[in-house]
Scaffold this motif. Sequence first.
Motif, short mmCIF file in Angstrom:
data_model
loop_
_atom_site.label_atom_id
_atom_site.label_comp_id
_atom_site.label_asym_id
_atom_site.label_seq_id
_atom_site.Cartn_x
_atom_site.Cartn_y
_atom_site.Cartn_z
N THR A 15 -25.48 -40.14 -58.56
CA THR A 15 -24.38 -39.43 -59.21
C THR A 15 -24.28 -39.78 -60.68
OG1 THR A 15 -23.15 -39.39 -57.13
CG2 THR A 15 -21.91 -38.97 -59.15
N LEU A 16 -24.45 -41.08 -60.97
CA LEU A 16 -24.35 -41.54 -62.36
C LEU A 16 -25.37 -40.84 -63.25
CD1 LEU A 16 -23.19 -43.64 -64.43
CD2 LEU A 16 -25.11 -45.08 -63.78
N PHE A 17 -26.64 -40.84 -62.81
CA PHE A 17 -27.67 -40.27 -63.66
C PHE A 17 -27.62 -38.75 -63.69
CE2 PHE A 17 -29.45 -44.53 -63.12
CZ PHE A 17 -29.77 -44.81 -64.43
N SER A 18 -27.16 -38.14 -62.60
CA SER A 18 -26.97 -36.70 -62.60
C SER A 18 -25.89 -36.30 -63.59
CB SER A 18 -26.60 -36.23 -61.19
OG SER A 18 -26.31 -34.85 -61.19
N ALA A 19 -24.78 -37.07 -63.55
CA ALA A 19 -23.69 -36.79 -64.48
C ALA A 19 -24.11 -37.07 -65.92
CB ALA A 19 -22.47 -37.63 -64.12
N ALA A 20 -24.87 -38.15 -66.11
CA ALA A 20 -25.32 -38.50 -67.45
C ALA A 20 -26.20 -37.41 -68.04
CB ALA A 20 -26.06 -39.83 -67.41
N ALA A 21 -27.03 -36.79 -67.17
CA ALA A 21 -27.92 -35.74 -67.63
C ALA A 21 -27.14 -34.50 -68.07
CB ALA A 21 -28.91 -35.38 -66.53
N GLN A 22 -25.98 -34.25 -67.41
CA GLN A 22 -25.19 -33.07 -67.72
C GLN A 22 -24.16 -33.32 -68.82
OE1 GLN A 22 -23.61 -31.28 -64.12
NE2 GLN A 22 -25.33 -32.05 -62.94
N ALA A 23 -23.81 -34.59 -69.06
CA ALA A 23 -22.78 -34.90 -70.05
C ALA A 23 -23.32 -34.73 -71.46
CB ALA A 23 -22.30 -36.34 -69.85
N ASN A 24 -22.39 -34.52 -72.39
CA ASN A 24 -22.79 -34.35 -73.79
C ASN A 24 -23.29 -35.66 -74.39
OD1 ASN A 24 -22.13 -31.62 -73.80
ND2 ASN A 24 -19.98 -32.05 -74.28
N THR A 25 -22.66 -36.76 -74.02
CA THR A 25 -23.02 -38.05 -74.60
C THR A 25 -23.06 -39.13 -73.53
OG1 THR A 25 -20.71 -38.57 -75.11
CG2 THR A 25 -22.00 -37.47 -76.83
N VAL A 26 -23.95 -40.05 -73.71
CA VAL A 26 -24.01 -41.26 -72.88
C VAL A 26 -23.95 -42.44 -73.84
CG1 VAL A 26 -25.33 -42.61 -71.24
CG2 VAL A 26 -25.39 -40.12 -71.11
N GLN A 27 -22.93 -43.27 -73.69
CA GLN A 27 -22.79 -44.45 -74.53
C GLN A 27 -23.47 -45.63 -73.84
OE1 GLN A 27 -18.59 -45.02 -75.26
NE2 GLN A 27 -18.26 -42.82 -75.50
N TYR A 28 -24.17 -46.44 -74.61
CA TYR A 28 -24.82 -47.60 -74.02
C TYR A 28 -24.88 -48.74 -75.02
CZ TYR A 28 -29.01 -46.41 -76.69
OH TYR A 28 -29.89 -46.14 -77.72
N LYS A 29 -24.96 -49.93 -74.47
CA LYS A 29 -25.23 -51.13 -75.27
C LYS A 29 -25.91 -52.14 -74.36
CE LYS A 29 -20.44 -52.69 -74.50
NZ LYS A 29 -19.20 -53.17 -75.16
N GLY A 30 -26.81 -52.91 -74.95
CA GLY A 30 -27.59 -53.84 -74.12
C GLY A 30 -28.01 -55.07 -74.90
N ALA A 31 -28.61 -56.00 -74.17
CA ALA A 31 -29.06 -57.25 -74.77
C ALA A 31 -30.26 -57.79 -74.02
CB ALA A 31 -27.93 -58.29 -74.75
N LEU A 32 -31.21 -58.35 -74.77
CA LEU A 32 -32.36 -59.08 -74.23
C LEU A 32 -32.29 -60.49 -74.79
CD1 LEU A 32 -35.19 -56.44 -74.78
CD2 LEU A 32 -34.21 -57.08 -72.58
N GLN A 33 -32.28 -61.49 -73.91
CA GLN A 33 -32.10 -62.86 -74.36
C GLN A 33 -33.25 -63.74 -73.87
OE1 GLN A 33 -29.19 -65.97 -72.67
NE2 GLN A 33 -28.04 -65.01 -74.32
N ALA A 34 -33.90 -64.42 -74.81
CA ALA A 34 -34.94 -65.40 -74.49
C ALA A 34 -34.40 -66.79 -74.81
CB ALA A 34 -36.20 -65.12 -75.30
N SER A 35 -34.75 -67.77 -73.96
CA SER A 35 -34.23 -69.13 -74.13
C SER A 35 -35.32 -70.16 -73.99
CB SER A 35 -33.13 -69.43 -73.10
OG SER A 35 -32.02 -68.59 -73.27
N TRP A 36 -35.15 -71.23 -74.75
CA TRP A 36 -35.91 -72.46 -74.51
C TRP A 36 -34.89 -73.52 -74.14
CZ3 TRP A 36 -35.34 -77.39 -76.03
CH2 TRP A 36 -36.36 -78.28 -75.72
N GLN A 37 -35.16 -74.27 -73.10
CA GLN A 37 -34.18 -75.26 -72.67
C GLN A 37 -34.85 -76.46 -72.02
OE1 GLN A 37 -34.37 -72.19 -70.88
NE2 GLN A 37 -35.73 -73.32 -69.49
N SER A 38 -34.13 -77.56 -72.00
CA SER A 38 -34.55 -78.72 -71.22
C SER A 38 -34.22 -78.43 -69.76
CB SER A 38 -33.80 -79.97 -71.69
OG SER A 38 -32.40 -79.78 -71.61
N ASN A 39 -34.79 -79.20 -68.84
CA ASN A 39 -34.61 -78.96 -67.42
C ASN A 39 -33.92 -80.13 -66.74
OD1 ASN A 39 -36.04 -76.64 -67.88
ND2 ASN A 39 -37.89 -77.29 -66.80
N SER A 40 -33.27 -79.84 -65.62
CA SER A 40 -32.73 -80.89 -64.77
C SER A 40 -33.88 -81.62 -64.08
CB SER A 40 -31.80 -80.29 -63.72
OG SER A 40 -31.44 -81.25 -62.75
N GLU A 41 -33.63 -82.85 -63.61
CA GLU A 41 -34.67 -83.58 -62.89
C GLU A 41 -34.73 -83.17 -61.42
OE1 GLU A 41 -33.77 -87.80 -61.93
OE2 GLU A 41 -32.03 -87.50 -63.25
#
Length: 416
Positions: A15-41
């Motif tokens: 339903t979401l993608f069907s509605a999105a295809a028919q709607a005038n606008t689709v608003q979106y925002k996203g994020a890609l996060q890369a990390s370097w970290q120490s680890n637990s023992e």
Amino acid sequence: MNKSLHWLTLASLSTLFSAAAQANTVQYKGALQASWQSNSEYAAWYNRGVSVNRFGTESQRLNLSRAAIDLRTELGSTWSLLASAQYVPDPNSKLGFTELFAQYHTLNKGPKQWQARFGGFYPRMSLENPDIGWSSPYNYSYSAINAWLGEEIRTFGTEVSFKHSDNRLSRRQRTGHNWELVGALYKGNDPAGTLLAWRGWAVHDRQSVFNEAIAFAPINALNAPPLAKQAWRTEPFTEVDGRFGYYLGAHWDYQKRHTLRLYWYDNNGDPSVLNYHTGQYAWDTKFYSAAYRFKITRSTHLVMQAMAGNTAMGKRRGVDNDFSSQFILLTHKWQDYRVSGRVEQFDVKDRDFWDFDPNTSEGGAVTLTGRWQLSEHWHVGMEFQYLESKVANRADFTVPTRQIEQLWRASAELRF
């Protein structure tokens, strides 16, 4: 997740993608996060370990720690469709929804307004996690309270709210007070409480997606006859006993400086009911949550939250635990820089008569984070976390029941 909820998710996606295809606008925002970290023992809990840090011995030092996208589609003047999808790399890569729902609001110009949400979504308890994909703009790791909400709590049902917006009044009528009353009815959150009982609280930024099963350490208690049918994993969004759960909430805001959210949550679980196929009990889990934010200045904010409740499962409530947690967070933003610090405490108290299954745990953490917005799209930051915890059932694995974990983490994030 049960089959009906699985099909509901697929139908909602269609339903979401069907509605999105028919709607005038689709608003979106996203994020890609890369990390370097120490680890637990020790290995992390989702790899059947005893660490309550997300990054255990098996974690890669450099990884794609999170990918999230929020979508919103307007359907006319009163309806919207919203979705949040995330890539979760640990312990095995998966992509799924963390929220997927339709939203309705009345169309009027007055201060009073009705609103409703239908689908799968977070209760609006948190003031710590207003960012993309229900993340925090302050610390990379969420508090223990909101880490648990991200693991085991989701609403699959209907939420209705009635609010008063002071800014819709004429200037001479305004008092500075805004408020909202919230109520919800739902199914599909029966195993909530499993991780608190058999792992304890954790401090991290990993969210569960729909239809996910989360493993935990194979404690000896689950080999005993009273618990032998319980799986060594939780499926937190499964319906087990056929009952409806509910929550009630109240929001208050004064002059956009003071914000308060109060909630009572009760999944109304029947702790004697077990799904023998999935190995999941219906836990009787209820709690209150109180969150407060104070904008001390335009740049300096204070955020606090407290939670306390009880969770139980098994015939005659064989596992019966009280739990509580509190945190205080102070954050300051200066130009493109933000510095945040959080102090928290948490515990689980064993109240039952099953001596073979010790559930007592306690601990606390201090988290310090610095973030820098390099440009509109690029953010970088560094975090240090000191985490101390004591969990009684760690004795099953011949490791100390008390452990200290210190995490260093550097992150780079691309926003779009």
